[in-house]
Design an enzyme around this catalytic site. Sequence first.
Site, PDB file in Angstrom:
ATOM      1  N   LYS A 121       0.848  -1.170   0.043  1.00 54.94           N
ATOM      2  CA  LYS A 121       0.043  -0.110  -0.061  1.00 54.94           C
ATOM      3  C   LYS A 121       0.787   1.441  -0.127  1.00 54.94           C
ATOM      4  O   LYS A 121       1.741   1.303   0.973  1.00 54.94           O
ATOM      5  CB  LYS A 121      -0.877   0.079   1.271  1.00 54.94           C
ATOM      6  CG  LYS A 121      -1.772   1.091   1.320  1.00 54.94           C
ATOM      7  CD  LYS A 121      -2.699   0.879   2.451  1.00 54.94           C
ATOM      8  CE  LYS A 121      -3.688   2.170   2.676  1.00 54.94           C
ATOM      9  NZ  LYS A 121      -4.810   1.905   3.645  1.00 54.94           N
ATOM     10  N   ASP A 227     -13.416   3.389  10.302  1.00 52.66           N
ATOM     11  CA  ASP A 227     -14.030   3.597   9.037  1.00 52.66           C
ATOM     12  C   ASP A 227     -14.482   2.394   8.650  1.00 52.66           C
ATOM     13  O   ASP A 227     -14.236   1.785   7.542  1.00 52.66           O
ATOM     14  CB  ASP A 227     -12.884   4.116   8.258  1.00 52.66           C
ATOM     15  CG  ASP A 227     -13.582   4.605   6.873  1.00 52.66           C
ATOM     16  OD1 ASP A 227     -14.505   5.074   6.613  1.00 52.66           O
ATOM     17  OD2 ASP A 227     -12.486   4.519   5.914  1.00 52.66           O
TER      18      ASP A 227
HETATM   19  N1  LIG Z   1      -4.337  -6.555   2.600  1.00 55.75           N
HETATM   20  C1  LIG Z   1      -5.185  -6.262   1.531  1.00 55.75           C
HETATM   21  N2  LIG Z   1      -5.497  -7.471   0.713  1.00 55.75           N
HETATM   22  C2  LIG Z   1      -6.222  -7.521  -0.161  1.00 55.75           C
HETATM   23  N3  LIG Z   1      -6.686  -6.203  -0.801  1.00 55.75           N
HETATM   24  C3  LIG Z   1      -6.462  -5.245  -0.204  1.00 55.75           C
HETATM   25  C4  LIG Z   1      -5.445  -5.210   1.035  1.00 55.75           C
HETATM   26  N4  LIG Z   1      -5.421  -4.035   1.388  1.00 55.75           N
HETATM   27  C5  LIG Z   1      -5.833  -3.117   0.518  1.00 55.75           C
HETATM   28  N5  LIG Z   1      -6.552  -3.914  -0.410  1.00 55.75           N
HETATM   29  C6  LIG Z   1      -7.676  -3.246  -1.674  1.00 55.75           C
HETATM   30  O1  LIG Z   1      -6.766  -1.875  -1.868  1.00 55.75           O
HETATM   31  C7  LIG Z   1      -8.031  -1.227  -1.743  1.00 55.75           C
HETATM   32  C8  LIG Z   1      -7.439   0.217  -0.835  1.00 55.75           C
HETATM   33  O2  LIG Z   1      -6.944  -0.035   0.381  1.00 55.75           O
HETATM   34  P1  LIG Z   1      -7.439   0.699   1.403  1.00 55.75           P
HETATM   35  O3  LIG Z   1      -8.871   0.596   1.838  1.00 55.75           O
HETATM   36  O4  LIG Z   1      -6.526  -0.038   2.727  1.00 55.75           O
HETATM   37  O5  LIG Z   1      -6.891   2.056   1.522  1.00 55.75           O
HETATM   38  P2  LIG Z   1      -7.884   3.313   0.961  1.00 55.75           P
HETATM   39  O6  LIG Z   1      -8.953   2.682   0.088  1.00 55.75           O
HETATM   40  O7  LIG Z   1      -6.954   4.374   0.081  1.00 55.75           O
HETATM   41  O8  LIG Z   1      -8.574   4.217   2.271  1.00 55.75           O
HETATM   42  P3  LIG Z   1      -9.856   4.805   1.775  1.00 55.75           P
HETATM   43  O9  LIG Z   1     -10.813   3.659   1.917  1.00 55.75           O
HETATM   44  O10 LIG Z   1      -9.952   5.988   3.032  1.00 55.75           O
HETATM   45  O11 LIG Z   1     -10.051   5.517   0.570  1.00 55.75           O
HETATM   46  C9  LIG Z   1      -9.081  -1.863  -0.879  1.00 55.75           C
HETATM   47  O12 LIG Z   1     -10.307  -1.428  -0.909  1.00 55.75           O
HETATM   48  C10 LIG Z   1      -8.849  -3.326  -1.326  1.00 55.75           C
HETATM   49  O13 LIG Z   1      -9.327  -3.688  -2.654  1.00 55.75           O
END
Ligand SMILES: Nc1ncnc2c1ncn2[C@@H]1O[C@H](COP(=O)(O)OP(=O)(O)OP(=O)(O)O)[C@@H](O)[C@H]1O
Length: 292
Positions: A121, A227
């Site tokens: 990430k 969240d």
């Molecule tokens: N450990 C993981 N395993 C599988 N998929 C993941 C994982 N971490 C993240 N993802 C995928 O990446 C996407 C984005 O990651 P995450 O929700 O952690 O951050 P974000 O969406 O940027 O934060 P926000 O929800 O505030 O926008 C997730 O919705 C998922 O599809």
Amino acid sequence: MEAAKLLPDLEKEDLRILMAIEIGMKRSEYVKINNIKFYSRYKMEETLFRLNKIHKLDLIIRDSSKNEIGYTLNSIAYDLLALHTLVEKNIVSQLGPLIGKGKESDVYSCMDDNENIYALKIYRMGRTSFKSIKRSRDLTGERSHLSWLYINRLAAKKEFEVLKRIYKLNLNTPKPIGYNRHIVVMSYLRGKELVYYKSIKNPDKIFNRIIKQMEIIYQKANIIHGDLGEFNIVLDEKGNILIIDWLQWIPSDHPNATSILERDIRNVCNYFQKKYKVESDTNKIIASFYKK
Ligand SMILES: Nc1ncnc2c1ncn2[C@@H]1O[C@H](COP(=O)(O)OP(=O)(O)OP(=O)(O)O)[C@@H](O)[C@H]1O
Ligand SMILES: [Mg+2]
């Protein structure tokens, strides 16, 4: 990803110049050539040669509006530095495809030397959305002059550390593998977010598992997700879940803990009620969280 493509073209001298600019950016957005030379400990000739090369590769931005020229890293350069370090530490050996794009991050799959697959990430906060500006204030307090680079580094550290704390409980949360700068590497569940399923098997069971886990995390680690909802729970074909996206966690003694915890629980209850007719007594669930 741009940085991963460029990494093989860079020599260690180029990376050292990028790191020298990074050090200088703690004090100011643009770093003067003399300071880059100082931090890299190269001679002026070498410094200029490398600056010219990495500028042509579009990794740094030049400011020539002042009487002394300054350079700043762009986000590709920062990705490069973090990826380079993760590779050096043997945490990552190959980058895979983009698997998720959030408002404040890009998530890729990646592999280590033993062909284990992880999620990688990359934080990208601080330029666009209102939410990310608000979140970055939560991270940096009033020190608002701090750069995107610092904000994203703090975010990665914060998520990595909370993952370490909750991973000890042995639940369905990502195992933290490593982090560097604005990148966190964690275990990966090959699936998709709950929200993207038209139907699922055993919604009751999945609902109960999510609630039970949030309760354990609350009671044993004093942590509230903050969240929680159908966007931050990944589910695979076999019914395995992974509760992700822990950046905005708060401790149970936070002034708004009650309302944020209740919002998390309500989100899950409402979603399962509306979509899968899973009946639950939200107030009773909330009450059970407070009973130790
Ligand atoms: N450990 C993981 N395993 C599988 N998929 C993941 C994982 N971490 C993240 N993802 C995928 O990446 C996407 C984005 O990651 P995450 O929700 O952690 O951050 P974000 O969406 O940027 O934060 P926000 O929800 O505030 O926008 C997730 O919705 C998922 O599809
Ligand atoms: Mg998310």
